[in-house]
Design a protein around this motif. Sequence first.
Motif, short mmCIF file in Angstrom:
data_model
loop_
_atom_site.label_atom_id
_atom_site.label_comp_id
_atom_site.label_asym_id
_atom_site.label_seq_id
_atom_site.Cartn_x
_atom_site.Cartn_y
_atom_site.Cartn_z
N LEU A 91 0.82 -1.21 0.00
CA LEU A 91 0.00 0.00 0.00
C LEU A 91 0.85 1.26 0.00
CD1 LEU A 91 -2.83 -1.03 2.51
CD2 LEU A 91 -3.04 -0.69 0.05
N ILE A 92 1.93 1.25 0.78
CA ILE A 92 2.82 2.41 0.81
C ILE A 92 3.48 2.60 -0.56
CG2 ILE A 92 4.95 3.32 1.81
CD1 ILE A 92 4.18 1.95 4.43
N ALA A 93 3.91 1.50 -1.19
CA ALA A 93 4.53 1.59 -2.51
C ALA A 93 3.54 2.13 -3.54
CB ALA A 93 5.05 0.21 -2.93
N LEU A 94 2.29 1.66 -3.48
CA LEU A 94 1.27 2.16 -4.41
C LEU A 94 1.04 3.65 -4.21
CD1 LEU A 94 -1.37 -0.73 -4.29
CD2 LEU A 94 0.14 -0.14 -6.19
N GLU A 95 1.03 4.09 -2.95
CA GLU A 95 0.81 5.50 -2.66
C GLU A 95 1.93 6.37 -3.22
OE1 GLU A 95 -1.32 8.46 -1.72
OE2 GLU A 95 -2.05 6.63 -0.77
N ILE A 96 3.16 5.85 -3.15
CA ILE A 96 4.31 6.63 -3.59
C ILE A 96 4.45 6.65 -5.12
CG2 ILE A 96 6.84 6.74 -3.55
CD1 ILE A 96 6.68 5.65 -0.68
N PHE A 97 4.26 5.49 -5.74
CA PHE A 97 4.60 5.36 -7.16
C PHE A 97 3.40 5.40 -8.10
CE2 PHE A 97 8.02 3.06 -4.90
CZ PHE A 97 9.08 3.88 -5.27
N VAL A 98 2.19 5.13 -7.61
CA VAL A 98 1.05 4.98 -8.51
C VAL A 98 -0.05 5.99 -8.23
CG1 VAL A 98 -0.71 3.40 -9.36
CG2 VAL A 98 1.56 2.51 -8.75
N ILE A 99 -0.52 6.04 -6.99
CA ILE A 99 -1.68 6.86 -6.66
C ILE A 99 -1.25 8.29 -6.41
CG2 ILE A 99 -3.64 7.13 -5.09
CD1 ILE A 99 -3.37 4.15 -4.45
N PRO A 100 -1.90 9.28 -7.02
CA PRO A 100 -1.51 10.68 -6.80
C PRO A 100 -1.86 11.14 -5.39
CG PRO A 100 -3.53 10.56 -8.10
CD PRO A 100 -3.02 9.16 -7.97
N GLY A 101 -1.04 12.10 -4.88
CA GLY A 101 -1.29 12.64 -3.56
C GLY A 101 -0.93 11.65 -2.46
N PHE A 102 -1.39 11.93 -1.26
CA PHE A 102 -1.17 11.01 -0.14
C PHE A 102 -2.47 10.90 0.63
CE2 PHE A 102 0.31 9.51 3.95
CZ PHE A 102 1.27 8.58 3.57
N GLY A 103 -3.07 9.72 0.57
CA GLY A 103 -4.39 9.58 1.16
C GLY A 103 -4.58 8.25 1.85
N VAL A 104 -5.70 7.61 1.54
CA VAL A 104 -6.14 6.41 2.26
C VAL A 104 -5.12 5.29 2.16
CG1 VAL A 104 -7.92 4.65 2.39
CG2 VAL A 104 -8.56 7.03 1.93
N ALA A 105 -4.58 5.04 0.96
CA ALA A 105 -3.65 3.92 0.77
C ALA A 105 -2.40 4.10 1.62
CB ALA A 105 -3.29 3.79 -0.70
N GLY A 106 -1.82 5.31 1.59
CA GLY A 106 -0.60 5.54 2.36
C GLY A 106 -0.82 5.42 3.85
N ILE A 107 -1.90 6.04 4.34
CA ILE A 107 -2.19 5.98 5.78
C ILE A 107 -2.50 4.54 6.19
CG2 ILE A 107 -3.81 6.73 7.56
CD1 ILE A 107 -4.11 9.35 6.01
N SER A 108 -3.28 3.84 5.36
CA SER A 108 -3.60 2.44 5.67
C SER A 108 -2.35 1.58 5.69
CB SER A 108 -4.59 1.89 4.64
OG SER A 108 -5.78 2.64 4.64
N GLY A 109 -1.42 1.85 4.75
CA GLY A 109 -0.17 1.10 4.72
C GLY A 109 0.66 1.31 5.96
N ILE A 110 0.76 2.55 6.42
CA ILE A 110 1.53 2.85 7.64
C ILE A 110 0.90 2.17 8.85
CG2 ILE A 110 2.20 4.70 9.22
CD1 ILE A 110 2.48 6.52 6.77
N VAL A 111 -0.42 2.26 8.96
CA VAL A 111 -1.13 1.62 10.08
C VAL A 111 -0.92 0.11 10.04
CG1 VAL A 111 -3.40 1.13 11.06
CG2 VAL A 111 -2.86 3.44 10.28
N ALA A 112 -0.97 -0.48 8.85
CA ALA A 112 -0.79 -1.93 8.71
C ALA A 112 0.62 -2.36 9.13
CB ALA A 112 -1.06 -2.36 7.27
N VAL A 113 1.63 -1.61 8.72
CA VAL A 113 3.01 -1.95 9.08
C VAL A 113 3.22 -1.84 10.59
CG1 VAL A 113 5.40 -1.17 8.89
CG2 VAL A 113 4.01 -1.39 6.84
N VAL A 114 2.78 -0.73 11.18
CA VAL A 114 2.94 -0.54 12.63
C VAL A 114 2.19 -1.63 13.40
CG1 VAL A 114 2.42 0.98 14.57
CG2 VAL A 114 3.33 1.94 12.45
#
Length: 456
Positions: free
Chosen positions: A296-319
């Motif tokens: 999810l973090i990789a998708l947020e950085i390289f694919v999905i524009p901006g920083f939203g649900v995918a990035g936050i969800s990825g960080i929460v999932a990793v932690v």
Amino acid sequence: MLKSLYLLSHQIDLNMKKVLTFLLTILTAVSAIAADSLTVFYRIRLDQDIDQSSQRLVTLGLEKAREADADYVLLDLNTYGGAVDAADSIRSAILRYEKPVIAYVNMQAASAGALISIACDSIYMKTGSSIGAATVVNQTGEVMPDKYQSFMRGMMRSTAQATGRDPKIAESMTDTANVLSMTPTEAIAVGYCEGICETEYEVAEKVTNGNEFIIKNMEDDMTWLDRLIQLLLNPLLQSIFMMMIIGGIFVEIRTPGIGLPLVTAIVGALLYFAPLYVEHLAASWEILLFVIGLILIALEIFVIPGFGVAGISGIVAVVTALAFAMIDNAELLRWDGTINLQPLLRPIAIVIFSITAAVFGSVWLVRRLYATRTFDTIALRQEMKASEGFTGVVSGLEHFIGDELEVFADLKPSGKVKGTDGRVYEAILAFGGYAEKGSLVKVLRTEQGRLYCEKV
């Protein structure tokens, strides 16, 4: 005549062999009976902070004592305490153990160590030792709020009741106003100590009333794999492994090519999850959640524009995955069905601290190494060309105001546009939003070498 003598000597030899075999059989039987009559003590040495590694040490020791068919487990304690969740797991394992467990307080049984001692069937203490002071504190030594003290008080009371001791004395060990800590003599007076002994052999002599006994040490039964897993479960090393994971990924994202940072992250993940998985602390779903978080973090950085649900969800999932992997999930559910979140507090704090340290450390490392030839050994360099948008702060861009320019790299909301002169410039959407590559934007103003635009 000679033949008769030979036959006679041969017969004597056969008879002697039979006699020796018979005597050997008798000696073996006598030795077996003597061995069976010996009382076997299995000694587990716990002289470290109470944490995940000590939890595994005691649990493994109880298993080995069971395999050795020991009559008693001798828990040789010298600790100032540690994590409450690990102490609770040790306490539960001791209470469930089928045979008597003896606590030998070899100097200190403070805080979580006191809880573990009270869970044992009997307690012996060394001259100059102490037991008690079980107030819950945080990493800096500050007393935690009353809800944590209440949980600890309840656990101390129930443990004392389970082993036939006065629960009020156990509860007073957590009193924040006047915390109780006892010397051996004081502990004997209130029934919290069976005797004062200077060595573990004196403990065994008192328990057996002077009869024959043998003490087996857990250290002698540990394999190289047991020792390696025990080492890897050290909280300090676990924090380092987490920093390797996060730091390696961060550096890999920030630098071109694929090199040592990615390898470091992979090695860190293996060293972190492998011992936890072997010890049944890290479940398959936790490892899967960790991988999903990275995706999810990789998708947020390289694919999905901006920083939203995918990035936050990825960080929460990793932690969440890293934190849950550090604890026994069964400890979250008490026997009465209530949820106990206290075991999660310390792992989450460790994870957040490790991630923060990894990010700041990685930024410092990249800045220090990128300007030197050392960087060439860990990542690929890339030539920065102006035609690809790598430009410094550019002045004199006012003539672009009012022009409609083509987006060279997605604006989300910052990115790059291609000027009418064919060069690539830094740009940002003045009112936020997203403009994909190839679309047109209108330049509204310029500031610090950037073109502030709006979508056409």
